[in-house]
Write an enzyme that holds these catalytic residues in place. Structure first.
Site, PDB file in Angstrom:
ATOM      1  N   ASN A 156      -1.510  -6.671  -9.342  1.00 52.87           N
ATOM      2  CA  ASN A 156      -1.497  -5.599  -8.339  1.00 52.87           C
ATOM      3  C   ASN A 156      -0.575  -4.457  -8.780  1.00 52.87           C
ATOM      4  OD1 ASN A 156       0.621  -7.454  -7.856  1.00 52.87           O
ATOM      5  ND2 ASN A 156       0.768  -6.899  -5.693  1.00 52.87           N
ATOM      6  N   VAL A 157      -0.967  -3.254  -8.410  1.00 51.43           N
ATOM      7  CA  VAL A 157      -0.201  -2.048  -8.750  1.00 51.43           C
ATOM      8  C   VAL A 157      -0.074  -1.232  -7.466  1.00 51.43           C
ATOM      9  CG1 VAL A 157      -0.114   0.035 -10.168  1.00 51.43           C
ATOM     10  CG2 VAL A 157      -1.103  -2.064 -11.116  1.00 51.43           C
ATOM     11  N   GLU A 158       1.143  -1.206  -6.929  1.00 48.29           N
ATOM     12  CA  GLU A 158       1.354  -0.519  -5.647  1.00 48.29           C
ATOM     13  C   GLU A 158       1.667   0.960  -5.854  1.00 48.29           C
ATOM     14  OE1 GLU A 158       4.171  -2.992  -3.490  1.00 48.29           O
ATOM     15  OE2 GLU A 158       2.583  -4.475  -3.131  1.00 48.29           O
ATOM     16  N   GLU A 198      -7.294  -7.728  -8.239  1.00 48.54           N
ATOM     17  CA  GLU A 198      -8.727  -7.841  -8.546  1.00 48.54           C
ATOM     18  C   GLU A 198      -9.314  -6.508  -9.008  1.00 48.54           C
ATOM     19  OE1 GLU A 198      -7.101  -8.951  -5.947  1.00 48.54           O
ATOM     20  OE2 GLU A 198      -7.795 -10.933  -5.337  1.00 48.54           O
ATOM     21  N   CYS A 239      -5.166  -3.763  -5.640  1.00 44.23           N
ATOM     22  CA  CYS A 239      -5.032  -5.223  -5.716  1.00 44.23           C
ATOM     23  C   CYS A 239      -5.250  -5.686  -7.160  1.00 44.23           C
ATOM     24  CB  CYS A 239      -6.068  -5.894  -4.822  1.00 44.23           C
ATOM     25  SG  CYS A 239      -5.674  -5.848  -3.071  1.00 44.23           S
ATOM     26  N   CYS A 259      -8.358 -11.003  -0.909  1.00 44.99           N
ATOM     27  CA  CYS A 259      -8.558 -10.334   0.377  1.00 44.99           C
ATOM     28  C   CYS A 259     -10.037  -9.952   0.526  1.00 44.99           C
ATOM     29  CB  CYS A 259      -7.664  -9.094   0.483  1.00 44.99           C
ATOM     30  SG  CYS A 259      -8.198  -7.701  -0.521  1.00 44.99           S
ATOM     31  N   CYS A 295     -11.445  -7.419  -1.861  1.00 40.19           N
ATOM     32  CA  CYS A 295     -11.554  -7.940  -3.226  1.00 40.19           C
ATOM     33  C   CYS A 295     -12.689  -8.945  -3.363  1.00 40.19           C
ATOM     34  CB  CYS A 295     -10.224  -8.520  -3.664  1.00 40.19           C
ATOM     35  SG  CYS A 295      -9.035  -7.185  -3.917  1.00 40.19           S
TER      36      CYS A 295
HETATM   37  N1  THU Z   1      -2.982  -8.224  -3.025  1.00 38.13           N
HETATM   38  C1  THU Z   1      -3.741  -8.401  -4.138  1.00 38.13           C
HETATM   39  O1  THU Z   1      -3.390  -7.931  -5.237  1.00 38.13           O
HETATM   40  N2  THU Z   1      -4.897  -9.097  -4.033  1.00 38.13           N
HETATM   41  C2  THU Z   1      -5.339  -9.697  -2.881  1.00 38.13           C
HETATM   42  O2  THU Z   1      -6.439 -10.236  -2.853  1.00 38.13           O
HETATM   43  C3  THU Z   1      -4.460  -9.722  -1.706  1.00 38.13           C
HETATM   44  C4  THU Z   1      -3.358  -8.722  -1.713  1.00 38.13           C
HETATM   45  C5  THU Z   1      -1.733  -7.441  -3.140  1.00 38.13           C
HETATM   46  C6  THU Z   1      -1.806  -6.066  -2.554  1.00 38.13           C
HETATM   47  C7  THU Z   1      -0.351  -5.762  -2.278  1.00 38.13           C
HETATM   48  O3  THU Z   1       0.237  -5.200  -3.445  1.00 38.13           O
HETATM   49  C8  THU Z   1       0.268  -7.130  -2.049  1.00 38.13           C
HETATM   50  O4  THU Z   1      -0.687  -8.086  -2.461  1.00 38.13           O
HETATM   51  C9  THU Z   1       0.629  -7.388  -0.591  1.00 38.13           C
HETATM   52  O5  THU Z   1      -0.451  -7.171   0.237  1.00 38.13           O
END
Ligand code: THU
Length: 140
Positions: A53-55, A66, A64, A97, A100
């Site tokens: 994940n890259v915020e 994915e 996410c 999620c 994804c």
């Molecule tokens: N996140 C994912 O990378 N994939 C998922 O399927 C669920 C959520 C990440 C997004 C965010 O950076 C962190 O989890 C918290 O929600």
């Protein structure tokens, strides 16, 4: 028989996928949620693709793990996903999620399986009655 068909029923080494997901998770950029995620998948032609994940300071723009995984899939030759594994910072299995699941659905092999908190599940089990490319074709 095409490559995807030939790879159907190919056995999955879940431990290899788990390790790849954990390795990907270590690259996560998650300064806001502090929730690192790593995802890895086996393609029908035997490659392992992964992502973290890259915020973003604009929180809603977060990518996410994915998202990176499907980008990696295409950057490394495309194809379809045979098996998928996602982990959190502890290396514990994480359910993808909803958004994804839809991303993964687009690139599923017919026999795609996902490691979940409930054990191994099919794409249809985690995203029943999914909208997909087939619906666009029906309306054309
Ligand atoms: N996140 C994912 O990378 N994939 C998922 O399927 C669920 C959520 C990440 C997004 C965010 O950076 C962190 O989890 C918290 O929600």
């Amino acid at each position: 028989m095409d490559k995807a068909a030939a790879a159907q029923g190919q056995s999955v080494d879940w431990e290899v996928l788990e390790s790849a997901a954990v390795a990907a998770m270590k690259n996560a950029y998650a300064p806001y949620s502090k929730f690192a995620v790593g995802a890895a998948a086996l393609t029908t032609d035997g490659r392992i693709v992964s992502g973290c994940n890259v915020e973003n300071a604009s929180y809603g723009l977060t990518l996410c793990a994915e998202c990176a995984l499907v980008g990696n899939l295409h950057m490394t030759g495309g194809g379809l996903l045979r098996a998928f594994y996602c982990v959190d910072a502890d290396g514990t299995v994480l359910m993808p999620c909803g958004r994804c699941r839809q991303l993964l659905y687009e690139f599923r092999a017919p026999d795609m399986e996902l490691m979940t908190t409930q054990g191994i599940r099919t794409m249809d089990q985690v995203l029943p009655d999914a909208f997909g490319p087939q619906h666009l074709e029906e309306t054309r």
